[in-house]
Design an enzyme around this catalytic site. Structure first.
Site, PDB file in Angstrom:
ATOM      1  N   ASP A  43      76.324   4.450  70.705  1.00 37.52           N
ATOM      2  CA  ASP A  43      76.649   4.073  69.327  1.00 37.52           C
ATOM      3  C   ASP A  43      77.137   5.295  68.537  1.00 37.52           C
ATOM      4  O   ASP A  43      78.016   5.176  67.683  1.00 37.52           O
ATOM      5  CB  ASP A  43      75.414   3.487  68.615  1.00 37.52           C
ATOM      6  CG  ASP A  43      74.746   2.411  69.428  1.00 37.52           C
ATOM      7  OD1 ASP A  43      75.205   1.257  69.374  1.00 37.52           O
ATOM      8  OD2 ASP A  43      73.754   2.720  70.125  1.00 37.52           O
ATOM      9  N   ASP A  67      79.964   2.927  63.781  1.00 37.40           N
ATOM     10  CA  ASP A  67      79.957   1.927  64.843  1.00 37.40           C
ATOM     11  C   ASP A  67      78.911   0.895  64.419  1.00 37.40           C
ATOM     12  O   ASP A  67      77.719   1.106  64.594  1.00 37.40           O
ATOM     13  CB  ASP A  67      79.603   2.560  66.185  1.00 37.40           C
ATOM     14  CG  ASP A  67      79.577   1.531  67.306  1.00 37.40           C
ATOM     15  OD1 ASP A  67      80.438   0.620  67.305  1.00 37.40           O
ATOM     16  OD2 ASP A  67      78.688   1.617  68.173  1.00 37.40           O
ATOM     17  N   GLU A 104      84.651   0.493  62.947  1.00 37.15           N
ATOM     18  CA  GLU A 104      85.250  -0.275  64.030  1.00 37.15           C
ATOM     19  C   GLU A 104      85.403  -1.719  63.558  1.00 37.15           C
ATOM     20  O   GLU A 104      84.499  -2.293  62.959  1.00 37.15           O
ATOM     21  CB  GLU A 104      84.366  -0.208  65.279  1.00 37.15           C
ATOM     22  CG  GLU A 104      84.977  -0.897  66.473  1.00 37.15           C
ATOM     23  CD  GLU A 104      84.148  -0.729  67.737  1.00 37.15           C
ATOM     24  OE1 GLU A 104      84.052  -1.711  68.488  1.00 37.15           O
ATOM     25  OE2 GLU A 104      83.607   0.366  67.964  1.00 37.15           O
TER      26      GLU A 104
END
Length: 157
Positions: free
Chosen positions: A140, A7, A67
């Site tokens: 996160d 992330d 991501e």
């Protein structure tokens, strides 16, 4: 299959290393990389790169999954995020690891069944799917776990 989920963020980059197969799932390692805002941007990127390289060398994942860039009102934020994603992808390429990228909506859909799920809903599903307590984890980290789970679901189908 061992998957390193990322992330990305310049201040905090969450990561999770999952070993996933048909019968079991194992959260091998997780955490976050925090960079100091008083440090120069290139040194912050280097810190992220160095930690990801260390994680790759220690865990030998078959895939690094990140991501994708989301729409941001602030162009500078999107560009900064793109740099961090580039560092993550470069660390994988330098080790011959396959990469994949998924949009936040696709990740949420894959893990929760709802592409508009909240961070709390993602965290709860991560807890259920892996049978772990995520209450002390930063979002996160749970987002990085969700990225890895999304890739696993896509690989199976």
């Amino acid at each position: 299959m061992i998957i390193l989920g990322i992330d990305p963020g310049i201040s905090i980059t969450g990561y999770a290393v999952l070993e996933l197969n048909v019968n079991q799932s194992n959260l091998m390692d997780y955490g976050y990389i925090r960079t100091d805002s008083s440090t120069s941007f290139p040194l912050r990127l280097k810190k992220i790169y160095d930690k990801l390289t260390q994680l790759i060398e220690e865990n030998r994942p078959q895939a690094l999954v990140v991501e994708d860039i989301f729409y941001a009102k602030n162009v500078r934020t999107a560009i900064t995020l793109g740099h961090v994603r580039g560092v993550a992808l470069l660390s994988a390429m330098n080790h011959g690891i396959l990469t994949a990228e998924y949009a936040a909506r696709e990740i949420k859909q894959s893990v929760t069944g709802n592409g508009a799920a909240s961070k709390v809903q993602v965290q709860r599903m991560v807890e259920q799917l892996l049978r772990i307590d995520c209450s002390a984890m930063r979002s996160d980290v749970t987002d990085a776990i969700a990225v890895a789970l999304c890739h696993w679901h896509r690989c199976k189908s």
